[in-house]
Design an enzyme around this catalytic site. Sequence first.
Site, PDB file in Angstrom:
ATOM      1  CE1 TYR A   8      -3.122  -2.856   0.031  1.00  0.00           C
ATOM      2  CE2 TYR A   8      -3.931  -2.101   2.231  1.00  0.00           C
ATOM      3  CZ  TYR A   8      -3.956  -2.947   0.902  1.00  0.00           C
ATOM      4  OH  TYR A   8      -4.913  -3.766   0.881  1.00  0.00           O
ATOM      5  CE  LYS A  27       0.513 -17.505  -2.955  1.00  0.00           C
ATOM      6  NZ  LYS A  27      -0.421 -18.691  -2.857  1.00  0.00           N
ATOM      7  CG  ASP A  42      -2.857 -19.906  -1.020  1.00  0.00           C
ATOM      8  OD1 ASP A  42      -2.355 -19.881   0.184  1.00  0.00           O
ATOM      9  OD2 ASP A  42      -2.932 -20.648  -1.919  1.00  0.00           O
ATOM     10  CG  ASP A  53      -7.236  -4.080   3.897  1.00  0.00           C
ATOM     11  OD1 ASP A  53      -8.319  -3.936   4.523  1.00  0.00           O
ATOM     12  OD2 ASP A  53      -7.117  -3.404   2.747  1.00  0.00           O
TER      13      ASP A  53
END
Length: 360
Positions: free
Chosen positions: A140, A191, A223, A247
């Site tokens: 972000y 990840k 995931d 988030d």
Amino acid sequence: MHKIAVLPGDGIGPEVVAEAVAVLECLQTEYGLGIELEYGLIGGAAYDVHGQPLPEATVELAQAADAVLLGAVGGPKWEPLPIAVRPEKALLGLRSALKVFANLRPAYLYPQLAQASTLRADVVSGLDLMIVRELTGGIYFGQPRGIRKTASGEREGFNTLVYAESEIERVVRRAFDIARLRARRVCSIDKANVLEATELWREVATRVAADYPDVQLSHMYVDNAAMQLVRAPRQFDVIVTTNMFGDILSDEAAMLTGSIGMLPSASLNEGTKGLYEPIHGSAPDIAGRGLANPLATILSVAMMLRYSLQAPEWATRVEQAVHAVLDDGLRTADIRGADGVAASTREMGQAVVAKLRITH
Ligand code: NAD
């Protein structure tokens, strides 16, 4: 004496903050909690007076305070404004001014409200987890970013996922410290099989864990975590993860409890300063009608007592008072279900204060 900056904001913000302040004032008068409250403008309310959603005076007030209590900002009145002066812009500005890098979002299912979840009671009952989301770094904020033209004349959008070791380490440490106040389990979510930035995340988390032999660390790909949160959410105690993963996962976890009006949050800096706010917005659809549930904001005060004011015993008292009013069957409209009489914002707030007095 603790200085607390109070920023009610817009919509239902002032209504729910008034009840949270009543709780703080009760602790002050009945139990001698040393607090000094100072009010400031933020969001649309600030724009109307100063032409900007985060005036310098508000930043200074918040920076000088030990803790900040925020209601919510925004509403249809200010939607036509340019993005730079929209009320929601104040939130990012305040977070960066206070350098609050660790966002704590508990997801706790009140047994009294188990029917509010869309998941089966046997899956969610007993749910009590804490997501620690990195708040000031990651994709972000990473540079470079933008939309550019490629050699072939096509446009492409690009962002950068970047984490320095120190940024990872401070938020992971925070998660381990919090786990020590809870069930002593941290699950770090990344990840690492695809993204180098989170490969480093995993490595740093593993290194930090060596300093906390009493806390168990596990790793999970994001995931899988998204699946596990709805499959078997009770397996989690503390989750620590990046800005973007946090988030998304924190909203997913919030919905496991089914009631947005019940969920507090805290954003902490390197020390004990924190920004405390309900996770909901300004709810313009119900603003000004005494319908809002003040419990998320009252529970944010409990988090303030625990993490900034170093008064965990009062935090527990406030949480117990909330349990007690729910046990009594008191419900605002959002958690009432199909039948029953809805309590107003004020009635709910006063009921919590009354419980705090009784337990004195
Ligand atoms: P919202 O959270 O304000 O409302 C979503 C729904 O939940 C509405 O139906 C609302 O009535 C209900 N709700 C929210 N809080 C409640 C409470 N305490 N008690 C009972 N019901 C409650 O989200 P939204 O409608 O998407 O956004 C409204 C405005 O709030 C927008 O301007 C948005 O930008 C802003 N917003 C601000 C924040 C913040 O200040 N941190 C966060 C999210 C949205």
